[in-house]
Design an enzyme around this catalytic site. Structure first.
Site, mmCIF file in Angstrom:
data_model
loop_
_atom_site.group_PDB
_atom_site.id
_atom_site.type_symbol
_atom_site.label_atom_id
_atom_site.label_comp_id
_atom_site.label_asym_id
_atom_site.label_seq_id
_atom_site.Cartn_x
_atom_site.Cartn_y
_atom_site.Cartn_z
ATOM 1 N N GLY A 105 0.819 -1.203 0.000
ATOM 2 C CA GLY A 105 0.000 0.000 0.000
ATOM 3 C C GLY A 105 0.851 1.250 0.000
ATOM 4 N N CYS A 128 5.140 -6.296 1.832
ATOM 5 C CA CYS A 128 5.605 -4.907 1.904
ATOM 6 C C CYS A 128 4.870 -4.166 3.031
ATOM 7 C CB CYS A 128 5.438 -4.226 0.551
ATOM 8 S SG CYS A 128 6.389 -2.691 0.389
ATOM 9 N N TYR A 129 3.929 -3.273 2.725
ATOM 10 C CA TYR A 129 3.161 -2.614 3.783
ATOM 11 C C TYR A 129 2.453 -3.643 4.660
ATOM 12 C CZ TYR A 129 -0.099 0.518 6.149
ATOM 13 O OH TYR A 129 -0.803 1.194 7.116
ATOM 14 N N HIS A 186 7.830 -7.359 -3.421
ATOM 15 C CA HIS A 186 6.576 -7.682 -4.104
ATOM 16 C C HIS A 186 6.754 -8.931 -4.977
ATOM 17 C CE1 HIS A 186 4.148 -4.104 -3.110
ATOM 18 N NE2 HIS A 186 5.335 -3.504 -2.996
ATOM 19 N N GLU A 188 4.499 -10.504 -6.523
ATOM 20 C CA GLU A 188 3.482 -10.577 -7.577
ATOM 21 C C GLU A 188 3.920 -9.969 -8.896
ATOM 22 O OE1 GLU A 188 2.443 -7.035 -4.866
ATOM 23 O OE2 GLU A 188 3.210 -9.080 -4.685
ATOM 24 N N GLY A 220 -19.685 -6.837 -28.955
ATOM 25 C CA GLY A 220 -18.774 -7.335 -29.980
ATOM 26 C C GLY A 220 -17.449 -7.775 -29.397
ATOM 27 N N VAL A 260 -14.919 -9.647 -26.240
ATOM 28 C CA VAL A 260 -14.788 -10.984 -25.674
ATOM 29 C C VAL A 260 -15.665 -11.151 -24.432
ATOM 30 C CG1 VAL A 260 -13.178 -12.626 -24.623
ATOM 31 C CG2 VAL A 260 -12.458 -11.260 -26.588
ATOM 32 N N ASP A 261 -15.686 -10.154 -23.553
ATOM 33 C CA ASP A 261 -16.362 -10.300 -22.263
ATOM 34 C C ASP A 261 -17.858 -10.563 -22.428
ATOM 35 O OD1 ASP A 261 -13.857 -9.642 -21.333
ATOM 36 O OD2 ASP A 261 -14.371 -7.566 -20.901
ATOM 37 N N SER A 262 -18.534 -9.710 -23.183
ATOM 38 C CA SER A 262 -19.978 -9.880 -23.352
ATOM 39 C C SER A 262 -20.289 -11.132 -24.160
ATOM 40 C CB SER A 262 -20.592 -8.649 -24.013
ATOM 41 O OG SER A 262 -20.091 -8.446 -25.316
ATOM 42 N N LYS A 309 -9.409 -10.887 -17.005
ATOM 43 C CA LYS A 309 -9.513 -10.954 -18.468
ATOM 44 C C LYS A 309 -8.932 -12.247 -19.028
ATOM 45 C CE LYS A 309 -10.505 -8.685 -22.343
ATOM 46 N NZ LYS A 309 -11.772 -7.980 -22.613
#
Length: 531
Positions: free
Chosen positions: A69, A96-97, A187, A189, A242, A244-246, A387
């Site tokens: 953070g 970290c934090y 970190h 990640e 149109g 990918v998600d929908s 995603k």
């Protein structure tokens, strides 16, 4: 409608292990969740102050991770983890934090550093007994990590010991093995910690005992059950953009409830070349899903005539879309539910880690919006996915690979890739240039290495020479970026031969453009899109 980060999120079956991530405002907290999901572990991100004891116990986490953070634990009223988590007998990992607040809350001392440590560093692993330290993190390893801190741990709480150190952080890795409390100053990640994924896996699998069985196959089966239970025999409408998600949302819903689903595709006239035809063909012909294709180009372009301000463009397009969608939804009749392709980053970014509006990254139209006007219940089966997981689900559903791999496309479409006034002529010019650009990227085998690529038609004209004639035509800018999540991005480093080839094709084949430039701005300070 007010949603918190985890409202309405359909939980996986209790047979899957859960890890809880408490967020203290780090810009890379989402990456922690991505690393865990990559190991088949289901996790959720909650703002640190949104975690009551009852709520945490109901979630049944196998472990809790405290994120990094931007604050200092030395500041008055600095955020800290709920005290009860240290009494639950659950393994903890502070990042970290998160490490610093753990140390301070448990009786250790954190001090302001004489110098801050940002960037690449190397940690020497000192312990050979800790279950956090296996694989590349075994004793004697000299591991590259990414540091980002000003304060530092000066004295450890009782029963903690050092298991890794760096030149600038003598307490870079700490552990209380009896209570299974761990902390790292760096970190894991981020990509700059090459073996960070393995460190998280050591925590989730070795320490928390997670099985790593959360897969897209399991997600698909469970979501189908949940959709059927939520919807019953009701009618559902789904807006198609149109993208990918929908599209994945619609296909999953159709698999669950069949013809109870009707999709609505509002054709604004601002799509890429051939895109509307592809959407209609995929859903009507390939999947045989009921689809309303509303051709509204004249309406949208008419309302946008003469408008140059980008925010005004967005508001006009957003309002018109809602009005047209609402009209089409009424044609369906008796619909009870609205399906949206909301993703987990949309949910997270719409809620600040402090709960206040000042630090919310951005608001999303998918997180509350259409339902308020339409009085429909929400169905959001992707609400817990990132995603890349949506693309994996699309593959699990058997969607065409070319469709799954498509680059992101903004909701307002080409309108925000034409700075200044929008006209039919400009749209057609931009479509042709964009098509050539993407064709060349695919021909070079670079499409999958790029997060997003597109052309922009600038609101300026320049003098050129073509043959014996002088021209006075538009400038086209090309944009291509690499990214993991769209939150930060770097421009793609094309070679000059490629850029020259694309420029030559566009100028020769697209009447109305006589100059091509390449945008080498990263995000930040720029944004990916131009407007």
């Amino acid at each position: 409608m007010t949603n918190t980060a985890t409202d309405f999120i359909p939980r996986p079956k209790e047979t899957h292990d859960h890890i809880l991530i408490l967020d203290f405002g780090s810009q890379v907290t989402q990456l922690i969740a991505r690393r865990l999901r990559e190991s088949g572990v289901y996790c959720e991100i909650w703002p640190f102050n949104d975690a009551s004891r009852a709520r945490v116990e109901a979630f049944h986490p196998r472990g809790i991770i405290l994120s990094g953070g931007p604050c200092s634990v030395l500041d008055k009223d600095s955020p800290h983890a709920p005290d009860f988590i240290y009494e639950m007998g659950i393994p903890l990992l502070g990042i970290c934090y998160g490490q610093q607040t753990m140390v301070q809350q448990l009786g250790g001392i954190v001090e302001a550093g004489d110098s801050r440590e940002f960037g690449r560093a190397y940690v020497d692993v000192l312990d050979d007994q800790s279950p956090l330290l296996s694989g590349p993190w075994a004793k004697g390893a000299h591991e590259q990590v990414w540091m980002s801190h000003g304060d530092h741990v000066a004295h450890l709480p009782a029963d903690f010991h050092v298991i890794g150190k760096s030149d600038g952080a003598p307490y870079a890795m700490i552990a209380n093995e009896e209570k299974q409390f761990y902390g790292v100053q760096f970190h894991p990640e981020v990509v700059h910690t090459p073996h960070g994924r393995e460190l998280y896996r050591n925590f989730t699998h070795n320490i928390c005992g997670c099985k790593g069985d959360w897969t897209m196959k399991a997600f698909r089966e469970e979501q189908i059950e949940k959709i059927r239970a939520q919807v019953g025999k009701g009618k559902v409408i789904c807006g198609l953009s149109g993208g990918v998600d929908s599209s994945v949302t619609a296909i999953l819903l159709h698999e669950a409830i069949g013809d109870q689903l009707t999709c609505i595709y509002v054709d604004t006239g601002l799509m890429r070349a051939g895109e509307s035809d592809q959407v209609v063909q995929l859903f009507r012909e390939h999947y045989n899903i009921p689809l309303i294709h509303e051709e509204a180009e004249d309406l949208f372009l008419g309302e946008l005539e003469g408008v140059t301000d980008p925010e005004t463009k967005r508001k006009i397009i957003g309002k018109l879309f809602i009005d047209v969608f609402d009209k089409c939804a009424k044609e369906v009749g008796d619909a009870e539910f609205l399906a949206q392709g909301t993703l987990y980053p949309d949910v997270i970014e719409s809620v600040s880690f402090t709960g206040g509006p000042s630090v919310t990254i951005k608001s999303h139209h998918n997180v509350g919006g259409l339902p308020e006007k339409m009085n429909l219940k929400l169905v959001e089966p992707m609400r817990e996915l990132f995603k890349d997981e949506v693309r994996a689900l699309g593959r699990e559903l058997g969607m065409p690979e070319d469709f799954i791999r498509r680059h992101p496309f903004p909701g307002p479409g080409l309108a925000i890739r034409i700075p200044g006034e929008i006209t039919r002529e400009k749209i057609e010019i931009l479509r042709k240039a964009d098509t050539i650009y993407i064709e060349e990227i695919k021909n070079a085998g670079l499409y999958d290495a790029i997060w997003q690529a597109f052309a922009v038609l600038l609101p300026v004209k320049t003098v050129g020479v073509m043959g014996d004639d002088r021209t006075y035509d538009y400038v086209c800018a090309l944009r291509a970026v690499t990214s993991t999540d769209g939150m930060t991005a770097d421009y793609y480093h094309f070679d000059h031969e490629f850029l020259g080839r694309v420029s030559t094709r566009i100028i020769n084949e697209v009447r109305g453009i006589n100059r091509v430039t390449y945008d080498i701005t990263s995000k930040p300070p720029g944004t990916i899109e131009w407007e």
